[in-house]
Design a protein around this motif. Structure first.
Motif, PDB file in Angstrom:
ATOM      1  N   LEU B   6       0.832  -1.211   0.000  1.00  0.00           N
ATOM      2  CA  LEU B   6       0.000   0.000   0.000  1.00  0.00           C
ATOM      3  C   LEU B   6       0.865   1.258   0.000  1.00  0.00           C
ATOM      4  O   LEU B   6       1.908   1.291   0.664  1.00  0.00           O
ATOM      5  CB  LEU B   6      -0.884   0.022   1.245  1.00  0.00           C
ATOM      6  CG  LEU B   6      -2.127  -0.860   1.243  1.00  0.00           C
ATOM      7  CD1 LEU B   6      -2.832  -0.740   2.586  1.00  0.00           C
ATOM      8  CD2 LEU B   6      -3.072  -0.478   0.121  1.00  0.00           C
ATOM      9  N   ARG B  56      -7.553   0.966  -3.477  1.00  0.00           N
ATOM     10  CA  ARG B  56      -6.785  -0.184  -3.961  1.00  0.00           C
ATOM     11  C   ARG B  56      -7.694  -1.406  -4.173  1.00  0.00           C
ATOM     12  O   ARG B  56      -7.675  -2.035  -5.219  1.00  0.00           O
ATOM     13  CB  ARG B  56      -5.674  -0.514  -2.961  1.00  0.00           C
ATOM     14  CG  ARG B  56      -5.026  -1.873  -3.179  1.00  0.00           C
ATOM     15  CD  ARG B  56      -4.253  -1.941  -4.488  1.00  0.00           C
ATOM     16  NE  ARG B  56      -3.067  -1.110  -4.470  1.00  0.00           N
ATOM     17  CZ  ARG B  56      -1.869  -1.526  -4.064  1.00  0.00           C
ATOM     18  NH1 ARG B  56      -1.736  -2.759  -3.665  1.00  0.00           N
ATOM     19  NH2 ARG B  56      -0.836  -0.721  -4.072  1.00  0.00           N
ATOM     20  N   SER B  59      -9.898  -1.105  -7.165  1.00  0.00           N
ATOM     21  CA  SER B  59      -9.263  -1.358  -8.463  1.00  0.00           C
ATOM     22  C   SER B  59      -8.988  -2.844  -8.646  1.00  0.00           C
ATOM     23  O   SER B  59      -9.159  -3.385  -9.723  1.00  0.00           O
ATOM     24  CB  SER B  59      -7.971  -0.543  -8.572  1.00  0.00           C
ATOM     25  OG  SER B  59      -7.070  -0.936  -7.563  1.00  0.00           O
ATOM     26  N   GLU B  60      -8.585  -3.498  -7.549  1.00  0.00           N
ATOM     27  CA  GLU B  60      -8.314  -4.939  -7.656  1.00  0.00           C
ATOM     28  C   GLU B  60      -9.582  -5.711  -7.989  1.00  0.00           C
ATOM     29  O   GLU B  60      -9.567  -6.644  -8.767  1.00  0.00           O
ATOM     30  CB  GLU B  60      -7.746  -5.469  -6.331  1.00  0.00           C
ATOM     31  CG  GLU B  60      -6.339  -4.981  -6.087  1.00  0.00           C
ATOM     32  CD  GLU B  60      -5.478  -6.050  -5.481  1.00  0.00           C
ATOM     33  OE1 GLU B  60      -5.983  -7.162  -5.264  1.00  0.00           O
ATOM     34  OE2 GLU B  60      -4.298  -5.757  -5.233  1.00  0.00           O
TER      35      GLU B  60
END
Lengths: 286, 347
Positions: B6, B56, B59-60
């Motif tokens: 991260l 994050r 998006s994953e």
């Protein structure tokens, strides 16, 4: 009143107990009758329920050093007459240990019905602190419910909701004031044909050679914390003249269920000075 | 999916990992205040971290073709993983643990019923002690809340069971790690009592109030891993003139408890009484509180007598088959039924 007030933390490591005035019976009960809790004594008539109750009324007055609660006791009785002579006789054995006359600290109230009991219970709120009561004995619960209710589903439902009401009130006061509550209950005979619902440590209870179970049924059994069963066995004692067989009654007490006690039992005798445990089964008395 | 990748400061990254937040999914359902508390950082910083995380993981998810509609939603795959790694509370009776799939599960509501004297309270006290077994011994190392409606909780009994539990851990130590004996400190039996939060409730109003208050209490206390209500029934069997009201109150309580179980990943254990029910011309035993209540719990266990032995029967479970197992109530607490009992009976 806030919910956080109901938290008891840290927990005390011991529950206060009321002695029976007999070390063997105390040992059976892990120190005596627990406070903050309801203890029921189940037995057929003539086994010694009332004897034991009277003894507890006196023992409650003993100082803590002798296992008592140094407090007064309240006796609610629904079986008549009140056994005054016997109480007086027993009290003589306690007189020397107490600075006051033990009979002065026993409050007696007759009960006529279950409704009467429910009407009385709210008065405990001010009676208990005023009279310094720490033990309440109700002798007997079964008598309050005998005859008043019919055997129809509706009546039985009314009866069991009455049980829960009474029990809830008793539990409330026993918690609020740290009372020891002792109830006595009768037995009913069990029909061999009906399949018997097992409650507690033994598959069936026997008294005087008959199969019995506690009166008032399953829902009442949920209303007490500890159930004790007392029973008698008639036995022959030989060696006497051939024509006269001497009958001897032996009495026993057993833990049917209790949150803090294992399944155990003890023989006892009733003497002039009260109910006393016996050492072992061979008739050897203490 | 690793926290170490991260784009946040190294110190935050270190704090996250040392507090046990290693995967993104572990951060997906945590609140900023909780995270701030756990990491001992300000709430604003926690909010920043969570923003990064949600960006994050968003998006994953898109990359993987997942569509998490709401924050905190999980896929069945994630849930399976989580369940496989979750630890159960043992009942101290291995036969019983087997039919329960390892013990009492966290995040579930388990209802246990039976006649008076069968051992409901004993099982309740046992779980309040066992939840505290440290993770080094295969436990959860959590705390317990015990809501007593009947006054049956006895401290001396809890102490007895705690002593036996401490003794068992000591024996385990002696058997398996003779070398590291000295560095392990076994809990004193009295320390077990300190981790049991005991509420004594005397009316149904108090019962509902305490259950509503639990959410606040548990988030303050942390590490509460089991809530035991002994019994859920007692105050609801008095004269309820309005039975619809009773059903509503019970339903509300059940929802609250289920929510707690999910939210704090803890086990909820409800003890229930049994009653007789008139059915097809005869009286049968069933758990109290009626049919609608039977939906309130994830699992239902019925304790009953079989001859002189106590048996537990798994009556309802979403994932396990119905089965029964014997158990015994001993001086040490709940244990396996002694096998020699049977042999004695045969002779």
């Amino acid at each position: 009143m806030r919910p956080e007030d109901l938290l008891r933390h840290p927990l005390p490591t011991q529950t206060p107990k009321l002695t029976f005035g007999c070390s063997l019976l105390d040992r059976l009960l892990g120190g005596g009758i627990p406070c903050h809790s309801i203890t029921e004594i189940v037995a057929e008539s003539g086994t010694g329920k009332t004897q034991l109750s009277l003894q507890l009324l006196l023992a409650a007055q003993l100082p803590a050093s002798r296992g008592g609660l140094s407090a007064s006791s309240l006796y609610l009785h629904s079986e008549f007459p009140f056994p005054f002579r016997r109480l007086h006789q027993l009290s003589l054995f306690y007189k020397t240990d107490l600075p006051h006359d033990p009979l002065e600290r026993i409050f007696v109230q007759p009960l006529h019905s279950a409704d009467h009991l429910l009407d009385l219970l709210p008065r405990l709120d001010f009676l208990v602190p005023k009279l310094n009561i720490k033990l309440i004995v109700i002798d007997s619960v079964a008598a309050l419910f005998r005859g008043e209710f019919e055997n129809t589903p509706l009546e039985l439902k009314r009866r069991s909701s009455m049980f829960f009401k009474i029990s809830s009130k008793l539990r409330f006061y026993s918690h609020k004031f740290g009372l020891a509550v002792v109830l006595t209950n009768q037995v009913v005979d069990v029909m061999q044909s009906s399949d018997n619902l097992r409650i507690g440590n033994s598959a069936f209870l026997c008294s005087s050679g008959r199969r019995v179970c506690a009166a008032l049924g399953l829902s009442w059994a949920n209303c007490v914390n500890t159930r004790l069963f007392m029973w008698r066995e008639e036995g022959r004692v030989g060696e006497d003249c051939e024509s006269f067989e001497r009958m001897q009654t032996r009495r026993f007490i057993r833990v049917v269920f209790a949150p803090h006690l294992p399944d155990s039992s003890c023989e006892f005798v009733i003497r002039k000075e009260g109910v006393l445990g016996c050492i072992d089964d061979n008739g050897q008395r203490k | 999916m690793e926290v170490s990748t991260l784009p946040i400061s190294a110190s935050h990254r270190g704090k996250l990992i040392s507090s046990g937040y290693t995967s993104l999914s572990s951060l997906s359902s945590v609140s900023p205040s909780r995270l701030a508390q756990d990491l001992k950082i300000s709430e604003n910083e926690a909010v920043e971290i969570l923003k990064v995380v949600s960006r994050r993981s968003g998006s994953e998810k898109i990359e993987n073709g997942n569509h998490a509609i709401m924050n905190g939603a999980q896929t069945a795959w994630d849930m399976l993983h989580e369940e496989e790694s979750s630890v159960c509370i043992t009942t101290s009776c291995s036969d019983l643990d087997v039919i329960l799939g390892g013990g009492i599960h966290c995040k579930e509501v388990t209802e246990i019923g039976g006649v008076p004297g069968i051992g409901k309270t004993q099982l309740g006290i046992q779980l309040a002690v066992n939840v505290q077994i440290p993770s080094g011994y295969g436990g959860l190392g959590g705390k317990a809340i015990y809501i007593d409606t009947e006054g049956s909780f006895m401290v001396e009994r809890a102490l007895q069971i705690a002593e036996a539990c401490a003794q068992d851990m000591l024996e385990y130590d002696n058997l398996l790690r003779k070398d590291s004996q000295a560095c392990r400190v076994i809990k004193q039996p009295k320390a077990f009592l300190e981790n049991i939060f005991y509420f004594r409730v005397c009316t149904y109003t108090e019962q509902i109030a305490v259950i509503n208050y639990l959410e606040k209490f548990i988030s303050e206390q942390k590490d509460v891993k089991v809530v035991i209500v002994d019994s859920i029934t007692f105050h609801f069997r008095q004269d309820f003139e309005d039975m619809a009201l009773r059903t509503r109150l019970l339903g509300g309580m059940a929802l609250k408890l289920m929510k707690l179980a999910k939210q704090f990943k803890l086990a909820v254990v409800l003890l229930n009484q049994v009653t007789t029910k008139y059915k097809e011309g005869s009286f049968q035993l069933t758990l109290a509180l009626g049919d609608s209540w039977s939906h309130a719990s994830t699992n239902r266990i019925i304790l009953h007598w079989n001859g002189d032995e106590r048996y537990a029967y798994l009556d309802k479970s979403p994932s396990l088959q119905s089965a029964s197992a014997p158990y015994a109530v001993t001086g040490k607490g709940i244990r396996n039924a002694a096998p020699n009992c049977k042999r004695v009976k045969l002779m």
